[in-house]
Design a protein around this motif. Structure first.
Motif, short mmCIF file in Angstrom:
data_model
loop_
_atom_site.label_atom_id
_atom_site.label_comp_id
_atom_site.label_asym_id
_atom_site.label_seq_id
_atom_site.Cartn_x
_atom_site.Cartn_y
_atom_site.Cartn_z
N ASP A 25 0.83 -1.21 0.00
CA ASP A 25 0.00 0.00 0.00
C ASP A 25 0.86 1.26 0.00
O ASP A 25 0.60 2.19 -0.75
CB ASP A 25 -0.93 0.03 1.22
CG ASP A 25 -2.11 -0.91 1.08
OD1 ASP A 25 -2.67 -1.03 -0.02
OD2 ASP A 25 -2.48 -1.53 2.11
N GLN A 26 1.88 1.27 0.85
CA GLN A 26 2.74 2.45 0.95
C GLN A 26 3.51 2.69 -0.35
O GLN A 26 3.57 3.83 -0.83
CB GLN A 26 3.71 2.29 2.12
CG GLN A 26 3.04 2.35 3.47
CD GLN A 26 3.97 1.93 4.59
OE1 GLN A 26 4.73 0.97 4.47
NE2 GLN A 26 3.91 2.66 5.70
N LEU A 27 4.10 1.63 -0.90
CA LEU A 27 4.87 1.80 -2.13
C LEU A 27 3.96 2.18 -3.29
O LEU A 27 4.32 3.02 -4.11
CB LEU A 27 5.65 0.52 -2.46
CG LEU A 27 6.57 0.62 -3.68
CD1 LEU A 27 7.57 1.76 -3.55
CD2 LEU A 27 7.28 -0.70 -3.92
N ALA A 28 2.78 1.61 -3.32
CA ALA A 28 1.83 1.96 -4.39
C ALA A 28 1.49 3.44 -4.31
O ALA A 28 1.49 4.14 -5.33
CB ALA A 28 0.57 1.11 -4.27
N GLU A 29 1.25 3.93 -3.11
CA GLU A 29 0.93 5.36 -2.94
C GLU A 29 2.11 6.23 -3.35
O GLU A 29 1.94 7.26 -4.01
CB GLU A 29 0.54 5.65 -1.49
CG GLU A 29 0.08 7.06 -1.28
CD GLU A 29 -0.44 7.30 0.12
OE1 GLU A 29 -0.23 8.42 0.62
OE2 GLU A 29 -1.05 6.39 0.71
N LEU A 33 0.90 4.07 -8.25
CA LEU A 33 0.33 2.84 -8.79
C LEU A 33 -0.82 2.37 -7.91
O LEU A 33 -0.90 2.74 -6.74
CB LEU A 33 1.39 1.73 -8.81
CG LEU A 33 2.59 1.94 -9.73
CD1 LEU A 33 3.65 0.89 -9.45
CD2 LEU A 33 2.15 1.88 -11.17
N LYS A 34 -1.65 1.54 -8.46
CA LYS A 34 -2.68 0.89 -7.66
C LYS A 34 -2.07 -0.36 -7.06
O LYS A 34 -1.25 -1.04 -7.69
CB LYS A 34 -3.89 0.54 -8.52
CG LYS A 34 -4.59 1.78 -9.03
CD LYS A 34 -5.83 1.45 -9.79
CE LYS A 34 -6.44 2.77 -10.24
NZ LYS A 34 -7.70 2.62 -10.88
N LYS A 35 -2.47 -0.68 -5.82
CA LYS A 35 -1.89 -1.83 -5.13
C LYS A 35 -2.00 -3.12 -5.94
O LYS A 35 -1.03 -3.88 -6.00
CB LYS A 35 -2.51 -1.99 -3.75
CG LYS A 35 -1.89 -3.15 -3.00
CD LYS A 35 -2.58 -3.42 -1.68
CE LYS A 35 -2.03 -4.68 -1.06
NZ LYS A 35 -2.81 -5.11 0.07
#
Length: 67
Positions: A25-29, A33-35
């Protein structure tokens, strides 16, 4: 890119993400990107381009080195 390369790259992204103590979730944000898409990349199910790989690398404090 064949599946073997996608899996290798995905494993490396997961390894770097976990070493940075980041959730998907954190890296996607951080990357926009979407998770589910990040999950597919990490699992070698998604063929991604250099722009996305560059955003992921930057978020992880790395850079792409193509020599």
């Amino acid at each position: 890119m064949d599946e073997k390369h996608r899996l290798r790259i995905g494993r490396k992204i997961r390894e770097l993400r976990e070493a940075a103590n980041l959730t998907q979730d954190q890296l996607a944000e951080m990357t926009g990107l979407k998770k589910p898409n990040l999950s597919r990349i990490e699992n070698g199910k998604y063929n991604t381009g250099l722009d996305i790989l560059s955003r992921i690398a930057e978020a992880l404090g790395k850079k792409l080195d193509i020599v």
